[in-house]
Design a protein around this motif. Sequence first.
Motif, PDB file in Angstrom:
ATOM      1  N   THR A 451      12.328  29.975  16.568  1.00 19.69           N
ATOM      2  CA  THR A 451      11.913  30.056  17.968  1.00 19.69           C
ATOM      3  C   THR A 451      11.583  31.485  18.357  1.00 19.69           C
ATOM      4  O   THR A 451      10.568  31.758  19.011  1.00 19.69           O
ATOM      5  CB  THR A 451      13.022  29.506  18.886  1.00 19.69           C
ATOM      6  OG1 THR A 451      13.275  28.139  18.558  1.00 19.69           O
ATOM      7  CG2 THR A 451      12.622  29.612  20.348  1.00 19.69           C
ATOM      8  N   LYS A 454       8.198  32.614  16.855  1.00 24.37           N
ATOM      9  CA  LYS A 454       7.060  32.036  17.581  1.00 24.37           C
ATOM     10  C   LYS A 454       6.870  32.706  18.942  1.00 24.37           C
ATOM     11  O   LYS A 454       5.746  33.034  19.345  1.00 24.37           O
ATOM     12  CB  LYS A 454       7.276  30.534  17.773  1.00 24.37           C
ATOM     13  CG  LYS A 454       7.159  29.712  16.505  1.00 24.37           C
ATOM     14  CD  LYS A 454       7.334  28.232  16.819  1.00 24.37           C
ATOM     15  CE  LYS A 454       7.174  27.368  15.584  1.00 24.37           C
ATOM     16  NZ  LYS A 454       7.331  25.924  15.899  1.00 24.37           N
ATOM     17  N   SER A 503      -0.952  30.121  23.824  1.00 25.20           N
ATOM     18  CA  SER A 503      -0.312  30.488  22.564  1.00 25.20           C
ATOM     19  C   SER A 503       0.909  29.620  22.294  1.00 25.20           C
ATOM     20  O   SER A 503       1.152  29.199  21.154  1.00 25.20           O
ATOM     21  CB  SER A 503       0.096  31.963  22.596  1.00 25.20           C
ATOM     22  OG  SER A 503      -1.026  32.801  22.783  1.00 25.20           O
ATOM     23  N   LYS A 505       1.406  26.610  23.289  1.00 24.91           N
ATOM     24  CA  LYS A 505       0.944  25.274  22.901  1.00 24.91           C
ATOM     25  C   LYS A 505       0.487  25.259  21.447  1.00 24.91           C
ATOM     26  O   LYS A 505       0.826  24.345  20.675  1.00 24.91           O
ATOM     27  CB  LYS A 505      -0.204  24.836  23.815  1.00 24.91           C
ATOM     28  CG  LYS A 505       0.207  24.481  25.228  1.00 24.91           C
ATOM     29  CD  LYS A 505       0.979  23.180  25.265  1.00 24.91           C
ATOM     30  CE  LYS A 505       1.287  22.755  26.697  1.00 24.91           C
ATOM     31  NZ  LYS A 505       2.084  21.499  26.733  1.00 24.91           N
ATOM     32  N   LEU A 506      -0.290  26.266  21.068  1.00 15.17           N
ATOM     33  CA  LEU A 506      -0.795  26.324  19.703  1.00 15.17           C
ATOM     34  C   LEU A 506       0.336  26.493  18.691  1.00 15.17           C
ATOM     35  O   LEU A 506       0.279  25.937  17.591  1.00 15.17           O
ATOM     36  CB  LEU A 506      -1.795  27.472  19.561  1.00 15.17           C
ATOM     37  CG  LEU A 506      -3.119  27.323  20.331  1.00 15.17           C
ATOM     38  CD1 LEU A 506      -3.962  28.580  20.200  1.00 15.17           C
ATOM     39  CD2 LEU A 506      -3.904  26.098  19.826  1.00 15.17           C
ATOM     40  N   LEU A 507       1.359  27.249  19.071  1.00 17.40           N
ATOM     41  CA  LEU A 507       2.491  27.488  18.172  1.00 17.40           C
ATOM     42  C   LEU A 507       3.569  26.411  18.290  1.00 17.40           C
ATOM     43  O   LEU A 507       4.581  26.467  17.593  1.00 17.40           O
ATOM     44  CB  LEU A 507       3.102  28.862  18.471  1.00 17.40           C
ATOM     45  CG  LEU A 507       2.227  30.072  18.134  1.00 17.40           C
ATOM     46  CD1 LEU A 507       2.836  31.351  18.698  1.00 17.40           C
ATOM     47  CD2 LEU A 507       2.049  30.193  16.625  1.00 17.40           C
ATOM     48  N   ARG A 508       3.344  25.454  19.195  1.00 16.81           N
ATOM     49  CA  ARG A 508       4.275  24.342  19.402  1.00 16.81           C
ATOM     50  C   ARG A 508       5.690  24.839  19.707  1.00 16.81           C
ATOM     51  O   ARG A 508       6.666  24.461  19.056  1.00 16.81           O
ATOM     52  CB  ARG A 508       4.292  23.418  18.179  1.00 16.81           C
ATOM     53  CG  ARG A 508       2.941  22.763  17.906  1.00 16.81           C
ATOM     54  CD  ARG A 508       2.996  21.869  16.683  1.00 16.81           C
ATOM     55  NE  ARG A 508       1.690  21.265  16.426  1.00 16.81           N
ATOM     56  CZ  ARG A 508       1.421  20.454  15.401  1.00 16.81           C
ATOM     57  NH1 ARG A 508       2.389  20.169  14.532  1.00 16.81           N
ATOM     58  NH2 ARG A 508       0.212  19.948  15.239  1.00 16.81           N
ATOM     59  N   ILE A 509       5.763  25.707  20.701  1.00 16.86           N
ATOM     60  CA  ILE A 509       7.060  26.224  21.131  1.00 16.86           C
ATOM     61  C   ILE A 509       7.655  25.223  22.119  1.00 16.86           C
ATOM     62  O   ILE A 509       7.265  25.177  23.284  1.00 16.86           O
ATOM     63  CB  ILE A 509       6.921  27.616  21.775  1.00 16.86           C
ATOM     64  CG1 ILE A 509       6.258  28.598  20.797  1.00 16.86           C
ATOM     65  CG2 ILE A 509       8.289  28.142  22.203  1.00 16.86           C
ATOM     66  CD1 ILE A 509       5.998  29.974  21.378  1.00 16.86           C
ATOM     67  N   GLN A 510       8.584  24.428  21.638  1.00 18.44           N
ATOM     68  CA  GLN A 510       9.160  23.367  22.463  1.00 18.44           C
ATOM     69  C   GLN A 510       9.845  23.924  23.701  1.00 18.44           C
ATOM     70  O   GLN A 510       9.803  23.314  24.773  1.00 18.44           O
ATOM     71  CB  GLN A 510      10.162  22.558  21.639  1.00 18.44           C
ATOM     72  CG  GLN A 510      10.842  21.439  22.426  1.00 18.44           C
ATOM     73  CD  GLN A 510      11.896  20.730  21.579  1.00 18.44           C
ATOM     74  OE1 GLN A 510      11.893  20.828  20.356  1.00 18.44           O
ATOM     75  NE2 GLN A 510      12.807  20.049  22.252  1.00 18.44           N
ATOM     76  N   ASP A 513       7.592  24.243  26.756  1.00 18.19           N
ATOM     77  CA  ASP A 513       7.349  22.969  27.439  1.00 18.19           C
ATOM     78  C   ASP A 513       8.586  22.528  28.220  1.00 18.19           C
ATOM     79  O   ASP A 513       8.485  22.037  29.353  1.00 18.19           O
ATOM     80  CB  ASP A 513       6.970  21.884  26.425  1.00 18.19           C
ATOM     81  CG  ASP A 513       5.640  22.157  25.757  1.00 18.19           C
ATOM     82  OD1 ASP A 513       4.794  22.827  26.388  1.00 18.19           O
ATOM     83  OD2 ASP A 513       5.446  21.716  24.610  1.00 18.19           O
TER      84      ASP A 513
END
Length: 530
Positions: A451, A454, A503, A505-510, A513
Amino acid sequence: MSSRLARSAWVISVATMTSRALGVVRELVLAALFGAGDAMDAFFVAFRIPNLVRDLFAEGAMSAAFVPTFTRYLTTRGKADAWRLGNLVITALLLVTGALVVAGLVFAEPLVRLIAGDYATVPSKLELTITLTRIMLPFLTMVAVAVAMMGMLNALHHFFIPALSPAMFNVATILCAFVAVPLMPAVGLPPVAGIAIGTLVGGLGQIAIQWPMLRREGFRYRPIVDPRDRGLQEVLLLMGPGTLGLAAVQINIFVNTVLATGEGTGAVSWLSYAFRLMYLPIGLFGVSIATAAIPEISRYAAVNDTDGMRRTLSSGLRMMMMLNVPATVGLVALATPIVSLLFERGQFAIDRSTAPTAAALMCYAPGLVGYSVVKIATPTFYALRDSRTPVLVSAATVAINLVLNLSLVRVMGYRGLALGTALAALFNASLLLYLLGRRLGGIDGPRIAVTLAKIAVASLVMGAAAYGADAALSGVLPGASLLARFVRVLGAIGAGIAVLAVSAKLLRIQEFDDALRRMGARVTSSGEPR
């Protein structure tokens, strides 16, 4: 568990945001009225004396020792015994801090000479610092009681009003800047003494705003003295090492102040203004998340639920990183435009203090994450009834900070003091987390590391975008008007946040969200009466 922590953290963030915003307004008023000259240097040194003792003895030790013990009493023994413990602790605080205040009043002159002896070379500067110190010393007792009340309310799941209470200090100072400052010469005191008086009014305000809610919960203060009480003994035993365990940040700041007094007029003020800006995101995110997590961690510790402690700690750390790492990069990228927008007016502009304050801010910013981690990690050790580890880590951190500051100040001047403190904070946090992971059998390290990586990448891209947007807007909207500066900073921050969102979203940082979802939910329902 994580949703409850997020809800509590958001409630605290709202209140803390209000308080911190007022704190910035307070600094704006002080900067406009007094700039970064001798009067503000004297004020910041004088305030640092009761504030250091407050941070060490009241806020730090109370968070580490009193809250876990009071929470355990509530959980296992009920309100009656918890109230009695609260009365015992408040009475002990009144007696001890009262004695410290009296001693400070008597020995104010040698104490100030020890801290700021270089001020004697400037006419009347040392004498002014001594006068302001004597005026503000009673603030220590007031805030000690306020912090005890805050701890009890937090243990009862009331977070908004306690987190809002420091706003009373800022409101009082702002009001006194306009009301008391002009009256001071008429009573034979320097104008800045009106700000010192505002400090005392603010201390009383922190107590006054919390008292009604605590009374509604059933608390009635009774001056009880019982040194043999086991609960009081436990709190006091933890408060001693607890003070040392949380001392690194405060002692490092104090060392900075002492060394900065020898760096010429303005250095103490530049560092103080910069530290206020750097500490804003700590108050918004680091303190709020820690305040929400500590009671949860304490409850799990009371029933020996290591898995619950690990989950809560991991959730708090990841949530904190998602908010504080971008804030760190943003402060570095936009230090100069932010300082210019907020402070560049009145005496501050005349003193040409924007560039040196921005330089100090850039050097302080890397320590932001470290400060926030310490707010969570250290109380976790005390919830485990381990006071030895934080004490040893704190001692090592103070030693490292002293070496760094003494080395860097020779190379970088006052900026080296800020950078040395930031590096020491990162060391403090890293060592605490390593040792805490060993104690708990891990703290979800791989997930936290991924985490962090990212978030760091997303934040660096965000920082580049914000810096570029500021440069572009400076070409489109040149000039030093307040409106032009505001539009440039707002545009740069907006561009940075937009790039951060993409960024993430692209790196899927939960965690990004989750933060957006929880913040949206809290807008409609905070879960806390206002």
